[in-house]
Write a protein that holds these residues in place. Structure first.
Motif, mmCIF file in Angstrom:
data_model
loop_
_atom_site.group_PDB
_atom_site.id
_atom_site.type_symbol
_atom_site.label_atom_id
_atom_site.label_comp_id
_atom_site.label_asym_id
_atom_site.label_seq_id
_atom_site.Cartn_x
_atom_site.Cartn_y
_atom_site.Cartn_z
ATOM 1 N N PRO A 1 0.870 -1.310 -0.028
ATOM 2 C CA PRO A 1 0.049 -0.004 0.090
ATOM 3 C C PRO A 1 0.722 1.339 0.125
ATOM 4 O O PRO A 1 0.360 2.461 -0.751
ATOM 5 C CB PRO A 1 -0.905 -0.110 1.482
ATOM 6 N N GLU A 2 2.089 1.285 0.694
ATOM 7 C CA GLU A 2 2.676 2.579 0.664
ATOM 8 C C GLU A 2 3.422 2.828 -0.603
ATOM 9 O O GLU A 2 3.178 4.031 -0.915
ATOM 10 C CB GLU A 2 3.821 2.329 1.884
ATOM 11 N N SER A 3 3.956 1.644 -1.140
ATOM 12 C CA SER A 3 4.724 2.113 -2.389
ATOM 13 C C SER A 3 3.715 2.463 -3.409
ATOM 14 O O SER A 3 3.729 3.190 -4.424
ATOM 15 C CB SER A 3 5.409 0.611 -2.982
ATOM 16 N N ALA A 4 2.385 1.652 -3.495
ATOM 17 C CA ALA A 4 1.433 1.909 -4.374
ATOM 18 C C ALA A 4 0.926 3.460 -4.623
ATOM 19 O O ALA A 4 0.606 4.100 -5.529
ATOM 20 C CB ALA A 4 0.259 0.956 -4.368
ATOM 21 N N LEU A 5 0.809 4.066 -3.084
ATOM 22 C CA LEU A 5 0.338 5.436 -3.161
ATOM 23 C C LEU A 5 1.753 6.372 -3.258
ATOM 24 O O LEU A 5 1.433 7.412 -4.022
ATOM 25 C CB LEU A 5 -0.020 5.526 -1.512
ATOM 26 N N ALA A 6 2.901 6.037 -3.085
ATOM 27 C CA ALA A 6 4.099 6.918 -3.238
ATOM 28 C C ALA A 6 4.374 7.164 -4.681
ATOM 29 O O ALA A 6 4.888 8.104 -5.049
ATOM 30 C CB ALA A 6 5.226 6.266 -2.441
ATOM 31 N N THR A 7 4.167 5.931 -5.417
ATOM 32 C CA THR A 7 4.292 5.977 -6.954
ATOM 33 C C THR A 7 3.325 6.561 -7.909
ATOM 34 O O THR A 7 3.497 6.753 -8.994
ATOM 35 C CB THR A 7 4.742 4.557 -7.683
ATOM 36 N N LEU A 8 2.243 7.049 -7.295
ATOM 37 C CA LEU A 8 1.219 7.917 -7.844
ATOM 38 C C LEU A 8 1.783 8.802 -8.697
ATOM 39 O O LEU A 8 1.543 9.163 -10.077
ATOM 40 C CB LEU A 8 0.035 8.148 -7.001
ATOM 41 N N PRO A 9 2.422 9.869 -8.105
ATOM 42 C CA PRO A 9 3.152 10.920 -9.026
ATOM 43 C C PRO A 9 3.924 10.451 -10.101
ATOM 44 O O PRO A 9 3.829 11.230 -11.266
ATOM 45 C CB PRO A 9 4.041 11.575 -7.956
ATOM 46 N N ARG A 10 4.664 9.258 -9.964
ATOM 47 C CA ARG A 10 5.133 8.833 -11.163
ATOM 48 C C ARG A 10 4.293 8.418 -12.183
ATOM 49 O O ARG A 10 4.745 8.436 -13.596
ATOM 50 C CB ARG A 10 6.303 7.781 -10.705
#
Length: 759
Positions: free
Chosen positions: A669-678
């Motif tokens: 979940p953390e990575s999935a949200l953190a990579t949204l800007p990419r």
């Protein structure tokens, strides 16, 4: 005279000779017309059975594939349903394939009425096909042969619809349901969503006092009687015996209610009665080997839901291999396939919902409160809404993320949120996430019953071996085809058609007499006291027969529970007294564990891949995840987004995208949200604003958000608002989500996705 006697006397019809004469004339005329309808039923039976391919479909058909031409011939065939005049079919919509049960009756119940399963699919614009069968099996035909034929038919439908957006939807009614599940487990690549209507898959399941049919095998001593019946048929099992079993379930209806309903409404009821009897009396035959396989491995052995069935090639028939959504439609009013038998396979196969997700499966269930077994297929007024909604929203079902859901229907005018063009039918269809504890409440597992039925299985094998050793050779030596055919003709279920038809010379004057009565009918007044007394007597007879049936069932249950619950009997057949359950959940295959590990690694490696569509879908799933509800309005808006932003993305690709984004949020979940800007990196401010506007519209259309959902929407809005700011600011926005880390797996060697309720 007592006070009670005086009161009862007042309820009796007063001696009015005019009323008596009127009632007597009407009763005599009804009796004559009733006998004539029975004569018509017999004639109809003979005409129906004389047809080359008897069925009761109310639609035109065109033969597409003949199972008799397959490498392993079977008496099944695939036909295309010709849509009625004025019905428009969209060839880009996935086709529907309706498979009827071969359980003693002939084919056609799935298309018996205009509003049945076939009619509903045609109304929704889908091409429709039907799998039926001939009355006589092919020599040597087996259950496995039929399973392979049904897979070949689905492959043929796929070949005929190369432009269809999705694989065929396959509807299996009753017996056809478990047959289709077996086919889909061996050929999962062929099947789209599978709808099981009143289909038993867990045969030991049930509750005390309500499901007497499951005790039959134990009371009869197992499957030796099935073998005897097949031998008396010279290798053929007469389906009329199965019909007889169904009739015995409800003696009140069989011996009185059905006939009195016709007699009391003789002026209007005949067409409906004859229509149903045409199907109910259309008996078909099975090879003795087929029926023996079914009884030994399913009804008594209960091997399907625990992965113990093997093909002739030694391959395991494991229902966990099915990759299509499975929709289970059952009813509390179904006395042939109660909800426990329709849903028990889920708890047999899986530990929890994470286990279902790890196998990539989507399972949906709907439990009706009252509809009977046949009403599920015919789709009468009480079940029509379910069939309508499933047909109209089949693409929505196909893209649901893996998991377990209950289908919930809410009237259109009671739904919250924006409804402009987003609800296709009269009801809002929602899928609410459930746990296996919800299924266990329905199934009501009983370890003591498990041991009893395991004892039945062992007793059955012993008795079958004894029969085959000491009795079968003698029976087979005296039964040839002429004897078997004579016995089939004298079967009680057939004899009633022989006795009441024009083949009986004593009934030939009946038609003319009935025609004269119809021309000069003298109906009695509804308030005639003698007619009211007749109805009261009928109600008393019905109550008495129901009571007798209940007493019989109660005695059968007590006998079964005490006999097979005996520690002595269980010890004699080799059931140990240890705590090990007699029926083990199937082991997890090592190749599946390796596949799950590879799949998780692949998903983790692709979290940062994608573009605007992936970002929008991931954001929507993230916002809606706490509510654990999927809504057809949200799907319809997603479908619009797919059309506007997905280019030429097919439904299959769209399904894969949704499932992948869902699983990424579960496992990382953390990575999935953190990579949204990419994912949004190449989008302009205008494009980002359009996407977040779409997200808000979807969220608002599906009703109010819970507090956690509102917080998540604000997080997504902040990420989108800071899209073109420095990277550090973007990361800070993503970090504001405060996502709870996922729990570690507990018992499996390979990590599988797990979702906390609070996440």
């Amino acid at each position: 005279m007592s006070m009670d006697s005086a009161n009862n006397a007042e309820l009796l019809p007063r001696p009015n000779w005019a009323d008596l004469a009127s009632y007597w004339v009407d009763a005599w005329e009804r009796s004559l017309l009733f006998a004539d309808v029975l004569r018509q039923r017999g004639n109809q039976y003979h005409e129906h059975m004389a047809m080359q391919a008897p069925h009761v479909l109310s639609f035109g058909t065109e033969l597409v594939a003949d199972g008799r031409n397959l490498p392993r011939p079977v008496n099944y065939g695939l036909v295309r349903i010709k849509p009625p005049s004025g019905t428009e079919i969209d060839l880009k919509k996935r086709p529907f394939v309706v498979v009827d049960p071969r359980a003693g009756h002939g084919p056609g119940i799935g298309g018996f009425k205009a509003d049945s399963e076939i009619g509903v699919a045609l109304k929704a614009g889908h091409p429709c096909y039907f799998v039926g069968f001939l009355p006589d099996p092919m020599p040597g035909q087996t259950v496995e042969d039929v399973m392979k034929a049904e897979a070949a038919f689905v492959a043929k439908v796929i070949e005929l619809h190369p432009e269809a957006d999705g694989k065929p939807v396959v509807i299996g009614n009753c017996q056809a349901g478990w047959q289709i599940m077996m086919a889909a487990a061996t050929r999962p690549e062929l099947f789209g969503p599978i709808i099981l209507a009143g289909s038993p898959l867990s045969y030991w399941a049930g509750v005390h006092g309500r499901n007497p049919m499951r005790y039959t095998g134990g009371i009869l001593g197992g499957s030796w009687l099935t073998a005897l019946t097949g031998d008396l048929g010279n290798g053929i099992f007469d389906g009329a015996w199965l019909v007889r079993n169904f009739e015995s379930l409800n003696p009140a209806n069989t011996y009185w209610t059905k006939q009195y309903n016709l007699y009391s409404k003789i002026d209007t009821e005949a067409p409906r009665y004859l229509g149903f009897e045409k199907w109910w009396g259309g008996h078909v035959l099975l090879n003795a080997e087929e029926m023996q396989y079914i009884v030994d491995n399913l009804f008594v052995g209960n091997k399907l839901s625990t992965g113990k069935l093997l093909t002739s090639d030694g391959d395991q028939i494991d229902l966990r291999k099915i990759r299509s959504p499975i929709i289970v439609f059952c009813s509390k009013g179904d006395d042939i396939t109660p909800p426990q038998q329709a849903l028990g396979w889920i708890t047999d196969l899986y530990r929890d919902v994470d286990d279902i997700r790890a196998h990539g499966q989507t399972i949906i269930y709907a439990v009706h409160e009252s509809i009977g077994h046949l009403g599920i297929f015919v789709s009468g007024s009480v079940a029509k809404k379910e069939h309508d909604e499933f047909a109209s929203n089949i693409d929505f079902i196909d893209v649901l993320p893996p998991g377990l859901y209950e289908a919930v229907l809410t009237p259109h005018d009671q739904a919250d949120g924006d409804q402009s063009g987003l609800i296709e039918g009269k009801y809002l269809l929602r899928f609410v996430a459930r746990s296996l504890d919800d299924i266990r409440l329905i199934v009501a597992e009983d370890p003591a019953d498990e041991r009893r039925f395991a004892a039945v299985d062992r007793v059955s094998r012993i008795n079958l071996d004894l029969y085959r050793t000491f009795m079968q050779p003698g029976v087979q030596s005296v039964v040839d085809e002429s004897v078997a055919e004579r016995m089939r003709r004298l079967h009680p279920e057939r004899l009633k058609f022989e006795l009441f038809s024009d083949r009986n010379p004593w009934l030939r004057p009946l038609e003319k007499a009935a025609d004269q009565v119809r021309q000069d009918r003298h109906q009695v007044s509804p308030d005639n006291p003698f007619l009211q007394a007749e109805r009261a007597a009928s109600a008393q007879i019905e109550t008495t027969l129901k009571t007798m049936g209940w007493l019989r069932d109660h005695l059968v249950e007590l006998t079964f529970l005490n006999l097979y619950g005996s520690p002595l009997l269980q010890a004699l057949v080799g059931l140990s007294s240890s705590d090990v359950p007699p029926r083990q959940r199937p082991a997890e295959a090592s190749d599946h564990r390796a596949f799950v590990a590879q799949r998780l690694a692949e998903l983790r490696g692709r979290i940062a891949e994608g573009g605007v569509v992936e970002a929008a879908v991931r954001s929507l799933i993230y916002i809606r995840l706490p509510g654990a509800v999927a809504d057809e309005r949200g799907f319809n808006l997603l479908r619009r987004m797919r059309a506007e932003r997905g280019g030429d993305m097919s439904l299959t690709e769209f399904k894969t995208l949704l499932r992948d984004q869902y699983l990424m949020l579960l496992i990382e979940p953390e990575s999935a949200l953190a990579t949204l800007p990419r994912l949004l990196g190449k989008a302009s401010d205008k494009e980002a604003e359009a996407v977040i506007a779409d997200i808000r519209r979807m969220v608002e259309a599906t009703g109010p958000l819970e507090e956690e959902g509102q917080r998540r929407l604000m997080v997504i809005e902040q990420i989108f608002a800071k899209l073109h700011q420095p990277v550090a600011v973007q990361k800070a926005a993503a970090a504001e989500a405060h996502v709870t880390p996922l729990a570690e797996t507990e018992t499996t060697e390979v990590e599988v996705p797990r979702l906390r309720r609070s996440s």
